[in-house]
Every structure is written in C-alpha cells, then in structure tokens.
Design a protein around this motif. Structure first.
Motif, PDB file in Angstrom:
ATOM      1  N   UNK A  84       0.825  -1.213   0.000  1.00 14.76           N
ATOM      2  CA  UNK A  84       0.000   0.000   0.000  1.00 14.76           C
ATOM      3  C   UNK A  84       0.858   1.262   0.000  1.00 14.76           C
ATOM      4  N   UNK A  85       1.933   1.252   0.775  1.00 14.31           N
ATOM      5  CA  UNK A  85       2.806   2.419   0.844  1.00 14.31           C
ATOM      6  C   UNK A  85       3.496   2.663  -0.495  1.00 14.31           C
ATOM      7  N   UNK A  86       3.935   1.601  -1.135  1.00 17.34           N
ATOM      8  CA  UNK A  86       4.574   1.732  -2.444  1.00 17.34           C
ATOM      9  C   UNK A  86       3.579   2.252  -3.470  1.00 17.34           C
ATOM     10  N   UNK A  87       2.360   1.744  -3.419  1.00 16.64           N
ATOM     11  CA  UNK A  87       1.312   2.221  -4.323  1.00 16.64           C
ATOM     12  C   UNK A  87       1.029   3.703  -4.092  1.00 16.64           C
ATOM     13  N   UNK A  88       0.949   4.105  -2.818  1.00 18.42           N
ATOM     14  CA  UNK A  88       0.708   5.514  -2.491  1.00 18.42           C
ATOM     15  C   UNK A  88       1.836   6.392  -3.026  1.00 18.42           C
ATOM     16  N   UNK A  89       3.076   5.959  -2.834  1.00 20.00           N
ATOM     17  CA  UNK A  89       4.224   6.727  -3.333  1.00 20.00           C
ATOM     18  C   UNK A  89       4.186   6.836  -4.852  1.00 20.00           C
ATOM     19  N   UNK A  90       3.865   5.732  -5.524  1.00 20.46           N
ATOM     20  CA  UNK A  90       3.810   5.743  -6.983  1.00 20.46           C
ATOM     21  C   UNK A  90       2.714   6.674  -7.492  1.00 20.46           C
ATOM     22  N   UNK A  91       1.567   6.702  -6.812  1.00 15.13           N
ATOM     23  CA  UNK A  91       0.497   7.618  -7.209  1.00 15.13           C
ATOM     24  C   UNK A  91       0.926   9.071  -7.052  1.00 15.13           C
ATOM     25  N   UNK A  92       1.639   9.369  -5.974  1.00 12.42           N
ATOM     26  CA  UNK A  92       2.129  10.734  -5.778  1.00 12.42           C
ATOM     27  C   UNK A  92       3.120  11.118  -6.870  1.00 12.42           C
ATOM     28  N   UNK A  93       4.008  10.190  -7.229  1.00 13.47           N
ATOM     29  CA  UNK A  93       4.975  10.474  -8.282  1.00 13.47           C
ATOM     30  C   UNK A  93       4.280  10.646  -9.628  1.00 13.47           C
ATOM     31  N   UNK A  94       3.250   9.835  -9.893  1.00 11.16           N
ATOM     32  CA  UNK A  94       2.495   9.976 -11.142  1.00 11.16           C
ATOM     33  C   UNK A  94       1.821  11.336 -11.232  1.00 11.16           C
ATOM     34  N   UNK A  95       1.261  11.808 -10.097  1.00  9.82           N
ATOM     35  CA  UNK A  95       0.634  13.135 -10.095  1.00  9.82           C
ATOM     36  C   UNK A  95       1.656  14.223 -10.396  1.00  9.82           C
ATOM     37  N   UNK A  96       2.867  14.065  -9.865  1.00 11.36           N
ATOM     38  CA  UNK A  96       3.911  15.054 -10.137  1.00 11.36           C
ATOM     39  C   UNK A  96       4.289  15.039 -11.619  1.00 11.36           C
ATOM     40  N   UNK A  97       4.331  13.843 -12.224  1.00 18.31           N
ATOM     41  CA  UNK A  97       4.656  13.744 -13.640  1.00 18.31           C
ATOM     42  C   UNK A  97       3.571  14.369 -14.512  1.00 18.31           C
ATOM     43  N   UNK A  98       2.305  14.307 -14.047  1.00 20.08           N
ATOM     44  CA  UNK A  98       1.200  14.859 -14.824  1.00 20.08           C
ATOM     45  C   UNK A  98       1.208  16.384 -14.851  1.00 20.08           C
ATOM     46  N   UNK A  99       1.904  17.005 -13.921  1.00 22.17           N
ATOM     47  CA  UNK A  99       1.915  18.466 -13.856  1.00 22.17           C
ATOM     48  C   UNK A  99       2.529  19.084 -15.102  1.00 22.17           C
ATOM     49  N   UNK A 100       3.407  18.377 -15.756  1.00 22.85           N
ATOM     50  CA  UNK A 100       4.014  18.898 -16.970  1.00 22.85           C
ATOM     51  C   UNK A 100       5.162  19.843 -16.666  1.00 22.85           C
TER      52      UNK A 100
END
Length: 168
Positions: A84-100
């Motif tokens: 769960x923690x790894x998934x949460x971290x990956x989601x946060x990183x994905x959101x940062x990548x989406x910022x452009x």
C-alpha cells in the motif's frame, strides 16, 4: 529519523521492515512506519521512537533474532503495508509527472508574486528607499499598476469563475 533505522533493520535480516521505514511519507506509509516502530519497541522494551529503538538494538545482543521474529510473525501484515505504501508513493509520483513543464503551471503563481512585489515596491520599498537614500526614483504610475492588477484578476480569477460555471 525513520530512514536512519531502515539500514539497521536490513542489516539485521529484516528487509521488509527496513523497506517500510524507507517509504515513510505519511498516510498509509506513515501508519505502517509507526506500527513497525511500536512492534520493535515492544519487543525490545524501549520507547516507541526511532531513536530509542535504534539504541535498544545497539544495546541488545539478541536484537537480530527479535527483529527477524517480528518480521516473520507478522509478515503478511508488513507486506500488505509495504504494498500500500509503495502504491501511495507511486500515485504521488504519477501526479507530479502529470503536472508537466514548470511553465504550464508556474506562470500563475509567478504573476501573482510579481504583482505582489510591484505593489510592495510602489507603496513601501520605493518610498522608504527614496527617503533614506535621498534618491528620487520615479514610481510606477498607480493607474498602470491598478490596470495591470485588474487585468491579472480578470484573467486569473475570471478564468476560474468561467471554469466553475461551465463545470470544466
């Protein structure tokens, strides 16, 4: 603080517990880190803080066996937390990548800060500078500053209003 204890746990033969402490970012990962520290503190007879647990590990000759036992006995729980923690971290990183690119999102705060600086310059910094240094630097005409601020509010505030009304 949590991450300093992680390599100690890995060296004692508890890689899952060490990985949980490495992923400490709050939320699920923060809860998992707190549970690991509590379990270690209980087994080692110390306060439930990373510093106290680390000192207890260094002082206890049988610490490796105790730490491995904690990891083994509750391995399903630890793996679930780590997942769960790894998934949460990956989601946060994905959101940062989406910022452009920085310009795609950074122009609005940059313009707001610039406007704040220009009003501060005209109303506070320049008069104090002119008074203390004896200079006569000409301020930005107030009507220009007011027009620029109004234009910015129309673009920024009006755009958000239109987006909220249209539901986009």
């Amino acid at each position: 603080m949590f991450s300093s204890l992680a390599p100690v746990l890995v060296s004692l033969g508890a890689p899952i517990l060490g990985s949980i402490l490495r992923t400490h970012i709050g939320g699920v990962a923060g809860e998992a880190s707190a549970r690991v520290i509590e379990a270690l503190a209980h087994a080692l007879g110390s306060e439930p803080t990373p510093e106290a647990v680390k000192k207890a590990i260094e002082a206890d000759a049988d610490a490796a066996a105790k730490v491995q036992s904690i990891e083994r006995e509750r391995s399903a729980e630890w793996v679930a937390y780590l997942t769960m923690a790894t998934s949460q971290r990956n989601q946060m990183l994905d959101r940062e990548d989406e910022r452009g690119a920085v310009f795609s999102w950074g122009w609005r705060p940059a313009m707001s800060w610039m406007l704040l600086f220009l009003w501060s310059w005209n109303g506070v910094i320049l008069p104090v500078t002119n008074a203390t240094a004896g200079t006569s630097i000409v301020p930005i005409p107030w009507e220009h500053l007011l027009g620029f601020a109004g234009l910015w509010l129309a673009i920024y505030g009006g755009g958000h209003t239109i987006k909220s009304v249209l539901g986009k």
